[in-house]
Design an enzyme around this catalytic site. Structure first.
Site, PDB file in Angstrom:
ATOM      1  N   GLU A   1      -1.516  -7.723   2.097  1.00  0.00           N
ATOM      2  CA  GLU A   1      -1.168  -6.312   2.038  1.00  0.00           C
ATOM      3  C   GLU A   1      -0.160  -5.938   3.115  1.00  0.00           C
ATOM      4  O   GLU A   1      -0.242  -6.405   4.250  1.00  0.00           O
ATOM      5  CB  GLU A   1      -2.399  -5.435   2.213  1.00  0.00           C
ATOM      6  CG  GLU A   1      -2.061  -3.947   2.112  1.00  0.00           C
ATOM      7  CD  GLU A   1      -3.260  -3.050   2.277  1.00  0.00           C
ATOM      8  OE1 GLU A   1      -3.330  -2.043   1.556  1.00  0.00           O
ATOM      9  OE2 GLU A   1      -4.116  -3.344   3.118  1.00  0.00           O
TER      10      GLU A   1
ATOM     11  N   ASP B   1       0.840  -1.200   0.000  1.00  0.00           N
ATOM     12  CA  ASP B   1       0.000   0.000   0.000  1.00  0.00           C
ATOM     13  C   ASP B   1       0.872   1.246   0.000  1.00  0.00           C
ATOM     14  O   ASP B   1       1.728   1.420   0.871  1.00  0.00           O
ATOM     15  CB  ASP B   1      -0.896  -0.021   1.237  1.00  0.00           C
ATOM     16  CG  ASP B   1      -2.030   0.986   1.173  1.00  0.00           C
ATOM     17  OD1 ASP B   1      -1.890   1.994   0.465  1.00  0.00           O
ATOM     18  OD2 ASP B   1      -3.053   0.775   1.839  1.00  0.00           O
TER      19      ASP B   1
ATOM     20  N   HIS C   1      -1.744  10.876  -0.775  1.00  0.00           N
ATOM     21  CA  HIS C   1      -1.483  10.026  -1.930  1.00  0.00           C
ATOM     22  C   HIS C   1      -1.122  10.881  -3.139  1.00  0.00           C
ATOM     23  O   HIS C   1      -1.442  12.076  -3.193  1.00  0.00           O
ATOM     24  CB  HIS C   1      -2.717   9.185  -2.274  1.00  0.00           C
ATOM     25  CG  HIS C   1      -3.189   8.312  -1.169  1.00  0.00           C
ATOM     26  ND1 HIS C   1      -4.411   7.661  -1.205  1.00  0.00           N
ATOM     27  CD2 HIS C   1      -2.627   7.974   0.021  1.00  0.00           C
ATOM     28  CE1 HIS C   1      -4.569   6.964  -0.091  1.00  0.00           C
ATOM     29  NE2 HIS C   1      -3.494   7.140   0.670  1.00  0.00           N
TER      30      HIS C   1
ATOM     31  N   HIS D   1       2.534   8.466   4.738  1.00  0.00           N
ATOM     32  CA  HIS D   1       1.769   9.556   5.344  1.00  0.00           C
ATOM     33  C   HIS D   1       2.575  10.242   6.444  1.00  0.00           C
ATOM     34  O   HIS D   1       2.471  11.460   6.638  1.00  0.00           O
ATOM     35  CB  HIS D   1       0.465   9.021   5.941  1.00  0.00           C
ATOM     36  CG  HIS D   1      -0.588   8.707   4.929  1.00  0.00           C
ATOM     37  ND1 HIS D   1      -1.123   9.657   4.090  1.00  0.00           N
ATOM     38  CD2 HIS D   1      -1.238   7.545   4.636  1.00  0.00           C
ATOM     39  CE1 HIS D   1      -2.045   9.096   3.320  1.00  0.00           C
ATOM     40  NE2 HIS D   1      -2.129   7.815   3.620  1.00  0.00           N
TER      41      HIS D   1
ATOM     42  N   ASP E   1       2.019   2.385   3.559  1.00  0.00           N
ATOM     43  CA  ASP E   1       1.184   3.567   3.370  1.00  0.00           C
ATOM     44  C   ASP E   1       1.287   4.498   4.581  1.00  0.00           C
ATOM     45  O   ASP E   1       1.440   5.712   4.438  1.00  0.00           O
ATOM     46  CB  ASP E   1      -0.266   3.139   3.158  1.00  0.00           C
ATOM     47  CG  ASP E   1      -1.198   4.317   2.941  1.00  0.00           C
ATOM     48  OD1 ASP E   1      -0.979   5.091   1.996  1.00  0.00           O
ATOM     49  OD2 ASP E   1      -2.157   4.462   3.727  1.00  0.00           O
TER      50      ASP E   1
ATOM     51  N   THR F   1      -8.410  -2.126   1.688  1.00  0.00           N
ATOM     52  CA  THR F   1      -7.934  -2.962   0.588  1.00  0.00           C
ATOM     53  C   THR F   1      -8.490  -4.374   0.675  1.00  0.00           C
ATOM     54  O   THR F   1      -9.030  -4.913  -0.295  1.00  0.00           O
ATOM     55  CB  THR F   1      -6.397  -2.996   0.573  1.00  0.00           C
ATOM     56  OG1 THR F   1      -5.912  -1.677   0.326  1.00  0.00           O
ATOM     57  CG2 THR F   1      -5.881  -3.933  -0.505  1.00  0.00           C
TER      58      THR F   1
ATOM     59  N   ASP G   1      -1.763  -0.034  -4.664  1.00  0.00           N
ATOM     60  CA  ASP G   1      -2.991   0.681  -5.001  1.00  0.00           C
ATOM     61  C   ASP G   1      -2.713   2.111  -5.433  1.00  0.00           C
ATOM     62  O   ASP G   1      -3.458   2.700  -6.207  1.00  0.00           O
ATOM     63  CB  ASP G   1      -3.969   0.657  -3.824  1.00  0.00           C
ATOM     64  CG  ASP G   1      -3.292   0.982  -2.497  1.00  0.00           C
ATOM     65  OD1 ASP G   1      -2.074   1.236  -2.478  1.00  0.00           O
ATOM     66  OD2 ASP G   1      -3.990   0.969  -1.466  1.00  0.00           O
ATOM     67  N   HIS G   2      -1.604   2.693  -4.923  1.00  0.00           N
ATOM     68  CA  HIS G   2      -1.221   4.073  -5.214  1.00  0.00           C
ATOM     69  C   HIS G   2       0.134   4.329  -4.573  1.00  0.00           C
ATOM     70  O   HIS G   2       0.657   3.479  -3.846  1.00  0.00           O
ATOM     71  CB  HIS G   2      -2.259   5.059  -4.650  1.00  0.00           C
ATOM     72  CG  HIS G   2      -2.508   4.865  -3.183  1.00  0.00           C
ATOM     73  ND1 HIS G   2      -1.612   5.248  -2.205  1.00  0.00           N
ATOM     74  CD2 HIS G   2      -3.554   4.287  -2.514  1.00  0.00           C
ATOM     75  CE1 HIS G   2      -2.081   4.933  -1.014  1.00  0.00           C
ATOM     76  NE2 HIS G   2      -3.255   4.328  -1.171  1.00  0.00           N
TER      77      HIS G   2
ATOM     78  N   SER H   1      -7.230   4.127  -1.159  1.00  0.00           N
ATOM     79  CA  SER H   1      -7.011   2.680  -1.156  1.00  0.00           C
ATOM     80  C   SER H   1      -8.276   1.916  -1.503  1.00  0.00           C
ATOM     81  O   SER H   1      -8.220   0.870  -2.163  1.00  0.00           O
ATOM     82  CB  SER H   1      -6.486   2.229   0.210  1.00  0.00           C
ATOM     83  OG  SER H   1      -5.207   2.748   0.455  1.00  0.00           O
TER      84      SER H   1
END
Length: 437
Positions: free
Chosen positions: A282, A44, A400, A291, A287, A143, A329-330, A90
């Site tokens: 995942e 992620d 993101h 952040h 992710d 997700t 996902d990004h 996500s």
């Protein structure tokens, strides 16, 4: 005459060979495994720069990291099905994989208009396959929910957990114990952090056990799992936990189970189904690290991803019918890789304020921009393994970004992932493999 005869024979032979080739091309499906299994592994928030930094730091320049050593590679776009936005969340990113349609941000496993549609996990169950969901963080996150428990709102964590049981997902491994126990019930993992308290509305662990799930919450109980149904709620985001709880050491936490062990056990259990299995894994910590602008913890999460890939590729040696897809996902954070100058002073950092400005137990925050462009500790410098070179990272956003993400693959139909495709293409390849198109 003999020359003509020989020429005729040669022409006939070529024609026969051509027919064989054409026949072979027309019957390529006959070469596909009868019950192909599928594993989707998502890092992620893991864009090209994250994969590059992990490669440099952990593997250097001469050894290709496992997730990039897979034989086929390409890119997936990440744009959502929302006319107002160029950047996905996500939920929408994973839903594109799960149902093969672009959907608005916030949509979790449902169609573009919020309608119920079959997910890849539903199709797998219809085929009689075993199913599993694994996470190094909260197993009820967006997700995994996009595949196993579609909901109108990704924050309905308790409903997502309940939905997994309603759907009968065979293997559920990860964190997020607090959503499975009612408020006031501490569960089986000690509540040490401010975010550990249970907030469910019923004892879903008890319900799972009554539904035939074996339950694990620490290393001994996890090792004892045999399936065919298994629920393991272990320490959430253990590798990142030291940044939240001073003095915490995941290596001595009895409730910590390494992500690669989660995957190995999942394969052990799911692999007993003669119809194959569908598994979504995942690393959500990647992710969070984006952040929070925490490249140090990003390296730890990247280590986990590569270790999971190693477990899977080792499994594929005896199970060539398994398709492995590694993607994201990004991208999160708009991360860049930058030089460290010869005098030892890095180029000035221009990173934005992190989405979650955790102080990291320091008088000067370790993940926040420093006066004069100084490099925060969590951004480097990092050595390139096996060399005298160093690099640092910088960040452009706490959110993101809309960049394309790498996809690498191995196994049946893995060659389809060569080139550039929409993120819905994951669904297309899997359904092609299963003959559901």
């Amino acid at each position: 005459m003999p020359a003509v005869h020989n020429a005729s024979v040669k022409c006939a032979a070529v024609a026969a060979a051509s027919l064989l080739v054409l026949a072979g091309c027309g019957s390529s499906d006959d070469n596909q495994p009868k019950n192909p299994s599928v594993i989707i592994l998502s890092g992620d928030g893991m864009g090209p720069q994250q994969r590059t930094a992990i490669q440099y730091y952990l593997y250097g320049l001469d050894e290709r990291q496992p997730m990039d050593a897979l034989p086929y590679s390409g890119f997936l776009d990440t744009i959502p099905g929302d006319p107002e936005y160029a950047v996905t969340d996500s939920a929408a990113g994973a839903t594109a994989w799960a149902i093969g349609q672009k959907v608005p941000n916030g949509t979790t496993g449902l169609g573009p208009d919020g309608e119920s549609v079959p997910t890849l996990l539903d199709l797998a169950q219809k085929r009689g396959m075993a199913t599993g969901l694994v996470n190094d963080h909260d197993v009820t996150n967006a997700t995994l929910a996009a595949f196993g428990s579609p909901v109108p709102d990704r924050d309905l964590k308790v409903d997502i957990a309940r939905g997994y049981l309603d759907r009968g997902v065979d293997v559920l491994f990860g964190g997020g114990e607090k959503y499975w126990y009612p408020e006031g019930d501490p569960g089986r993992i000690p509540d040490a952090g401010e975010d550990d308290a249970s907030e469910g509305d019923e004892d879903l662990v008890a319900r799972a056990q009554s539904d035939g799930y074996q339950y694990a919450y620490d290393q001994p109980t996890f090792d004892a799992l045999t399936g065919p149904k298994a629920l393991a709620l272990v320490q959430d985001s253990a590798k990142r936990r030291s940044t939240e709880i001073e003095g915490y050491d995941y290596s001595s936490d009895p409730n910590y189970v390494a992500p690669e062990r989660l995957v190995s056990k999942a394969l052990e259990i799911l692999g007993t189904n003669e119809n194959g299995f569908f598994l979504v894994i995942e690393s959500d910590d990647l992710d969070s690290d984006g952040h929070e602008h925490d490249a140090q913890n990003m390296m730890l999460a990247g280590e986990s991803v590569n270790n999971m890939v190693k477990v899977i590729t080792e499994y594929q040696k005896d199970h060539p019918e398994v398709l492995l897809i590694v993607t994201a996902d990004h991208e999160t954070g708009g991360m860049t890789i930058e030089n460290v100058l010869d005098d030892g002073e890095p180029e000035p950092n221009s990173d934005q304020v992190a989405d979650d400005p955790v102080p990291y137990w320091a008088e000067i925050p370790e993940n926040m921009p420093l006066p004069g462009g100084g490099v925060p500790k969590r951004s480097g410098p990092f050595p390139i393994k096996g060399t005298d070179r160093e690099f640092k990272v910088d960040w452009t956003t706490p959110e993101h970004t809309g960049t394309m993400v790498p996809v690498t693959a191995a196994g049946p139909l893995a060659e389809r992932f060569t080139g550039v495709h929409p993120n819905t293409y994951v669904y297309d390849v899997v359904t092609e493999l299963w003959g559901d198109q």
